[in-house]
Design an enzyme around this catalytic site. Structure first.
Site, mmCIF file in Angstrom:
data_model
loop_
_atom_site.group_PDB
_atom_site.id
_atom_site.type_symbol
_atom_site.label_atom_id
_atom_site.label_comp_id
_atom_site.label_asym_id
_atom_site.label_seq_id
_atom_site.Cartn_x
_atom_site.Cartn_y
_atom_site.Cartn_z
ATOM 1 N N LYS A 26 58.825 32.487 22.821
ATOM 2 C CA LYS A 26 59.075 32.651 24.277
ATOM 3 C C LYS A 26 58.697 31.320 24.838
ATOM 4 C CE LYS A 26 55.865 35.068 27.481
ATOM 5 N NZ LYS A 26 54.790 35.628 27.665
ATOM 6 N N ILE A 28 55.560 35.686 34.223
ATOM 7 C CA ILE A 28 54.868 34.671 33.252
ATOM 8 C C ILE A 28 53.581 35.117 32.961
ATOM 9 C CG2 ILE A 28 54.283 32.221 32.776
ATOM 10 C CD1 ILE A 28 57.348 32.581 33.305
ATOM 11 N N LYS A 80 49.924 16.905 38.718
ATOM 12 C CA LYS A 80 48.778 17.412 37.842
ATOM 13 C C LYS A 80 49.373 17.848 36.482
ATOM 14 C CE LYS A 80 47.077 21.756 38.175
ATOM 15 N NZ LYS A 80 46.986 22.451 36.850
ATOM 16 N N ASN A 81 50.156 18.471 36.533
ATOM 17 C CA ASN A 81 50.818 19.023 35.136
ATOM 18 C C ASN A 81 51.407 18.033 34.301
ATOM 19 O OD1 ASN A 81 49.286 21.346 35.854
ATOM 20 N ND2 ASN A 81 51.078 22.486 36.092
ATOM 21 N N ARG A 106 41.008 21.261 42.441
ATOM 22 C CA ARG A 106 41.353 20.941 40.928
ATOM 23 C C ARG A 106 42.868 20.647 40.789
ATOM 24 N NH1 ARG A 106 41.380 25.971 37.317
ATOM 25 N NH2 ARG A 106 42.256 24.175 35.961
ATOM 26 N N VAL A 160 55.175 25.935 27.909
ATOM 27 C CA VAL A 160 54.970 24.536 28.365
ATOM 28 C C VAL A 160 53.926 23.766 27.581
ATOM 29 C CG1 VAL A 160 54.159 23.069 30.269
ATOM 30 C CG2 VAL A 160 55.529 25.095 30.875
ATOM 31 N N ARG A 216 46.311 34.555 27.967
ATOM 32 C CA ARG A 216 46.947 33.013 27.891
ATOM 33 C C ARG A 216 46.361 32.847 26.356
ATOM 34 N NH1 ARG A 216 45.884 29.008 32.577
ATOM 35 N NH2 ARG A 216 47.749 28.043 32.091
ATOM 36 N N ARG A 226 41.847 24.659 30.474
ATOM 37 C CA ARG A 226 42.506 25.077 29.380
ATOM 38 C C ARG A 226 43.630 24.053 28.725
ATOM 39 N NH1 ARG A 226 45.146 29.722 27.048
ATOM 40 N NH2 ARG A 226 46.984 28.972 26.486
ATOM 41 N N CYS A 239 41.109 33.253 31.524
ATOM 42 C CA CYS A 239 41.094 32.562 32.713
ATOM 43 C C CYS A 239 41.619 33.690 33.853
ATOM 44 C CB CYS A 239 41.982 31.399 32.910
ATOM 45 S SG CYS A 239 43.662 31.816 32.706
ATOM 46 N N ASP A 255 53.805 29.131 39.748
ATOM 47 C CA ASP A 255 52.802 28.388 40.279
ATOM 48 C C ASP A 255 53.091 28.258 41.903
ATOM 49 O OD1 ASP A 255 51.446 27.775 38.051
ATOM 50 O OD2 ASP A 255 52.181 25.692 37.922
HETATM 51 N N1 EPU Z 1 51.745 32.362 25.810
HETATM 52 C C1 EPU Z 1 51.288 32.856 24.532
HETATM 53 N N2 EPU Z 1 50.726 31.977 23.643
HETATM 54 C C2 EPU Z 1 50.602 30.850 23.365
HETATM 55 C C3 EPU Z 1 50.938 29.974 24.764
HETATM 56 C C4 EPU Z 1 51.643 30.611 25.478
HETATM 57 O O1 EPU Z 1 51.272 33.947 24.637
HETATM 58 O O2 EPU Z 1 50.232 30.193 22.490
HETATM 59 C C5 EPU Z 1 52.066 32.730 26.951
HETATM 60 C C6 EPU Z 1 51.214 32.532 28.182
HETATM 61 O O3 EPU Z 1 50.177 33.557 28.163
HETATM 62 C C7 EPU Z 1 52.093 32.818 29.436
HETATM 63 C C8 EPU Z 1 53.458 32.309 28.810
HETATM 64 O O4 EPU Z 1 53.150 32.134 27.305
HETATM 65 O O5 EPU Z 1 52.381 34.238 29.604
HETATM 66 C C9 EPU Z 1 53.640 30.838 29.477
HETATM 67 O O6 EPU Z 1 52.358 30.144 29.284
HETATM 68 P P1 EPU Z 1 52.723 28.653 28.873
HETATM 69 O O7 EPU Z 1 52.303 28.323 27.738
HETATM 70 O O8 EPU Z 1 54.253 27.995 29.525
HETATM 71 O O9 EPU Z 1 51.681 28.050 30.216
HETATM 72 P P2 EPU Z 1 50.755 26.825 30.292
HETATM 73 O O10 EPU Z 1 51.201 25.583 29.295
HETATM 74 O O11 EPU Z 1 49.268 27.526 29.625
HETATM 75 C C10 EPU Z 1 51.534 25.530 32.146
HETATM 76 C C11 EPU Z 1 50.952 24.974 33.298
HETATM 77 C C12 EPU Z 1 50.510 26.277 34.352
HETATM 78 C C13 EPU Z 1 52.058 27.029 34.439
HETATM 79 C C14 EPU Z 1 52.584 27.434 33.155
HETATM 80 C C15 EPU Z 1 53.863 28.137 33.617
HETATM 81 C C16 EPU Z 1 49.747 22.928 33.028
HETATM 82 C C17 EPU Z 1 48.414 22.158 32.719
HETATM 83 N N3 EPU Z 1 49.822 24.413 33.400
HETATM 84 O O12 EPU Z 1 50.413 26.438 31.672
HETATM 85 O O13 EPU Z 1 50.062 25.645 35.721
HETATM 86 O O14 EPU Z 1 51.510 28.177 35.458
HETATM 87 O O15 EPU Z 1 52.598 26.316 32.603
HETATM 88 O O16 EPU Z 1 54.725 27.425 34.090
HETATM 89 O O17 EPU Z 1 50.818 22.462 32.846
HETATM 90 C C18 EPU Z 1 48.501 25.633 37.361
HETATM 91 O O18 EPU Z 1 48.796 24.401 37.755
HETATM 92 O O19 EPU Z 1 48.017 26.176 38.514
HETATM 93 C C19 EPU Z 1 49.032 26.179 36.240
HETATM 94 C C20 EPU Z 1 48.539 27.552 35.997
#
Ligand code: EPU
Length: 429
Positions: A171, A338, A22-23, A408, A174, A131, A102, A126, A316
């Protein structure tokens, strides 16, 4: 609303085909916005999030066509889809759509890079935490975009195009790594992303962008270099296997006992989680067809685990690990680093008899001899599946309510587990 009914106690035996990730599928689909030519994606999982993103991309003017079945394919293989963003008719991603998923915020990168403007709703809160999007905004500003926030929208403009720069993430993130990499692919000059996320999905998206003509090196490491090009072109790419689905079924069989072949999975996509599973009591073997996971004859051992960005233990899989060690012989400690609110499954696991104490970001899980089936409520995607695997190991009947969370991110979970000996069915309505 659909529910899932499970009668626990049966070991899992057989083979499970692992779906496309998915991701990886979501950012790959978003990458189609970068070119007016056709991007063909194979092994796309049939998931509610993928369907939702098709709608969102359609709103920007992307034609999406699902290719027909080919000889030798069975229903468990993913779809092949063609995405063509010939003309982008709308650079606005509205609240109604972005608030439902998101990752759809990530369209901001390709829209800005190709069209010089984007107006994308802030995603809002969420179930797993606040986030924010500050890292996205800082990265796009580094690439020369002007950004305003107005009325709940991020308004990004770069009328003369983006220009390459050095981006240093404070930090690991992804989503912002995906967005910076996509946007920089069409920027003028060189971009270097430091402290980039190293998740395998980043490398998968980079591999596809390179097929589309992007010049990217270092994806999958913490420094990614991108030499911007004027335009990208058609390409065909197969989505990588889902490492979280792999880890989830691996935990399920470690919990119920049995012997599962997870077809298409490799050791490289789940380094730390497989070490943790081995420590808990699984036997993991890599074969040509995939990963074979067996539960050895001993009981489950407790573990101390902290979630970390890749290659560390993934957030995850935190909920699923908690379900697993709820039956261990001793006390485990699981620290979530995280997301700040990713413990919604704790009170539901407690309904099945788990003994979990929460103190801030640390869960102390004292193993119990048995879990007992109950009615439980799914709260987010990964939390829901932890309830399913706990239900498979619990005595009697478990009913997981609000299954739409599962849909999802897990393709045909009841069919895949049912084919391996689990008593599991979907109750409609
Ligand atoms: N963060 C910030 N500011 C930002 C972006 C992120 O503070 O502008 C913080 C977030 O709040 C979090 C940390 O940085 O504390 C890491 O967040 P990240 O950006 O890595 O997460 P994401 O891109 O929103 C993806 C996956 C998530 C997975 C996380 C961590 C997808 C679609 N989503 O989310 O997957 O948990 O990376 O590996 O790729 C899931 O599939 O259930 C899921 C939540």
């Amino acid at each position: 609303m659909d529910r899932i009914r499970i009668v626990g106690g049966a070991p899992l035996m057989g083979a499970i085909p692992i779906s496309g990730a998915k991701n990886a599928a979501l950012p790959l689909m978003i990458a189609s916005l970068l070119t007016d030519e056709t991007l063909t994606l194979d092994n796309v999982p049939r998931l509610a999030d993928v369907a939702m993103l098709k709608r969102i991309l359609g709103n920007h003017g992307v034609d999406c066509m699902v290719l027909g079945k080919r000889a030798g394919q069975n229903g468990l293989q993913g779809e092949s889809i063609e995405l063509r963003a010939g003309d982008i008719v709308d650079t606005v991603a509205p609240y109604e759509l972005v608030s439902r998923m998101r990752a759809s915020f990530w369209v901001i990168g390709p829209l800005l890079a190709r069209m010089g403007e984007a107006r994308v709703s802030l995603p809002g809160g969420c179930a797993i935490g606040t986030r924010p999007v500050d890292f996205f905004i800082a990265a796009l500003r580094d690439l020369g975009a002007e950004i305003d926030i107005d009325g709940g929208y991020v308004i990004a403009r770069a009328k003369k195009g983006l220009r390459g720069n050095r981006i240093v993430f404070p930090k690991t993130t992804v989503g912002a790594t995906h967005v910076a990499m996509m946007a920089a692919s069409l920027a003028r000059g060189e971009t270097v992303i430091e402290n980039a996320a190293r998740e395998p999905e980043i490398a998968d998206v980079a591999a596809c962008l390179v097929k589309m003509g992007a010049k990217i090196s270092g994806a999958g490491t913490s420094t990614i270099r991108i030499d911007g090009v004027d335009r990208l072109n058609a390409a065909r790419h197969a989505v990588m296997p889902d490492r979280i689905e792999t880890g989830t079924y691996a935990m399920a069989v470690t919990m119920t006992g049995g012997d599962l072949l997870l077809e298409g999975a490799t050791l490289a996509i789940l380094p730390t989680a497989l070490d943790v599973l081995t420590a808990v009591g699984a036997e993991v073997t890599a074969t040509n067809e995939g990963l074979r996971i067996r539960r050895n004859g001993n009981g489950l051992a407790p573990v101390d685990v902290t979630t970390e960005p890749f290659p560390g233990f993934p957030t995850d899989l935190q909920a699923q690990l908690m379900a697993l060690v709820s039956r261990a012989n001793g006390t485990s400690h699981i620290r979530e680093t995280i997301f700040e609110n990713r413990f919604m499954h704790v009170q539901e696991l407690a309904r099945l008899g788990a003994d979990i104490h929460l103190d801030g970001q640390m869960a102390t899980v004292t193993g119990v001899d048995r879990l007992k089936g109950a009615q439980v409520m799914a709260t987010d995607l990964r939390a829901s599946v932890s309830l399913v695997i706990a239900g498979l190991a619990a005595e009697g009947e478990t009913v997981v309510n609000r299954v739409y969370h599962l849909d999802r991110g897990f393709e045909r979970i009841e069919d895949k587990l049912g084919a391996c000996g689990a008593t599991i069915e979907r109750l409609s309505g």
